[in-house]
Design an enzyme around this catalytic site. Structure first.
Site: not given
Ligand code: ATP
Ligand code: MG
Length: 186
Positions: A43, A130
């Site tokens: 996404h 991205h």
């Molecule tokens: P995992 O953390 O298990 O690798 P994930 O990153 O896909 O999985 P989440 O951490 O819940 O799952 O993140 C959900 C979405 O938000 C993803 O698109 C992730 O890249 C984005 N995201 C997560 N943390 C941040 C952050 N600190 N700043 C910006 N975007 C974030």
């Protein structure tokens, strides 16, 4: 009632565009150290809300509805590969976009602006559209795969989604909490 919900706002990428990304990944072959995102979960993140309360979610929904309704649908196209913080020391390996960039940036900015009064703390980094393909625990050089040419076909961005994210050992599970349609384009 006080349970926290991990959530984020994103634009979905249709099956056809994700299939093109899968085809790209098969062309790339193995990239050592990368934990790939499952194609179903790919996404375009607009705002990461983090662990928030049900009340926060309700307020965020109320704030997002008018923002979406006042933004017009637009076409977007995935294109180009890259990495954060850099291809030489990559932590996040991604596919970028060319068509629809400005519109997505404007949509993101208006979403952030609407969420701030609700209590959202914006990131200090500039938004960089991205779609995350994979993540590296240990930063590594991905400049060779990142140099592969890729351009998908355009798709319509016609809604934003508020997702819940449940982190699990087998990978995150995203579920839709709410959907906000953009205004039809003229
Ligand atoms: P995992 O953390 O298990 O690798 P994930 O990153 O896909 O999985 P989440 O951490 O819940 O799952 O993140 C959900 C979405 O938000 C993803 O698109 C992730 O890249 C984005 N995201 C997560 N943390 C941040 C952050 N600190 N700043 C910006 N975007 C974030
Ligand atoms: Mg994460």
């Amino acid at each position: 009632v006080n349970d926290l919900i991990r959530s984020f706002v994103a634009v979905e990428v249709p099956d056809a565009a994700r299939a093109q990304v899968c085809e790209l990944l098969s062309r790339l072959g193995p990239v050592p150290g990368v934990r790939w995102v499952k194609p179903d979960a790919m996404h375009l993140t607009l705002a990461f809300l983090g662990e928030v309360t049900q009340n926060f979610i309700r307020s965020a929904e109320q704030a997002l509805a008018p923002v979406a309704a006042s933004a017009q649908c637009f076409d977007a196209r995935l294109s180009g590969l890259g990495a954060f913080p850099s291809a030489h020391r990559a932590r996040v390996f991604w596919v970028g976009m060319d068509q629809g960039r400005d519109e997505l940036c404007r949509l993101q900015a208006s979403i952030v602006q609407a969420l701030v009064p609700v209590g959202f703390v914006p990131e200090s980094r500039k938004f960089s559209p991205h779609l995350t393909l994979g993540r590296l625990k240990v930063p590594a050089d991905v400049s060779s795969p990142a140099g592969v040419r890729f351009t998908g076909t355009a798709f319509a961005v016609d809604r934003v989604i508020l997702f819940r994210s449940e982190l699990r050992p087998e990978g995150p599970r995203y579920t839709r909490l709410a959907e906000f349609a953009l205004a039809p384009s003229a």
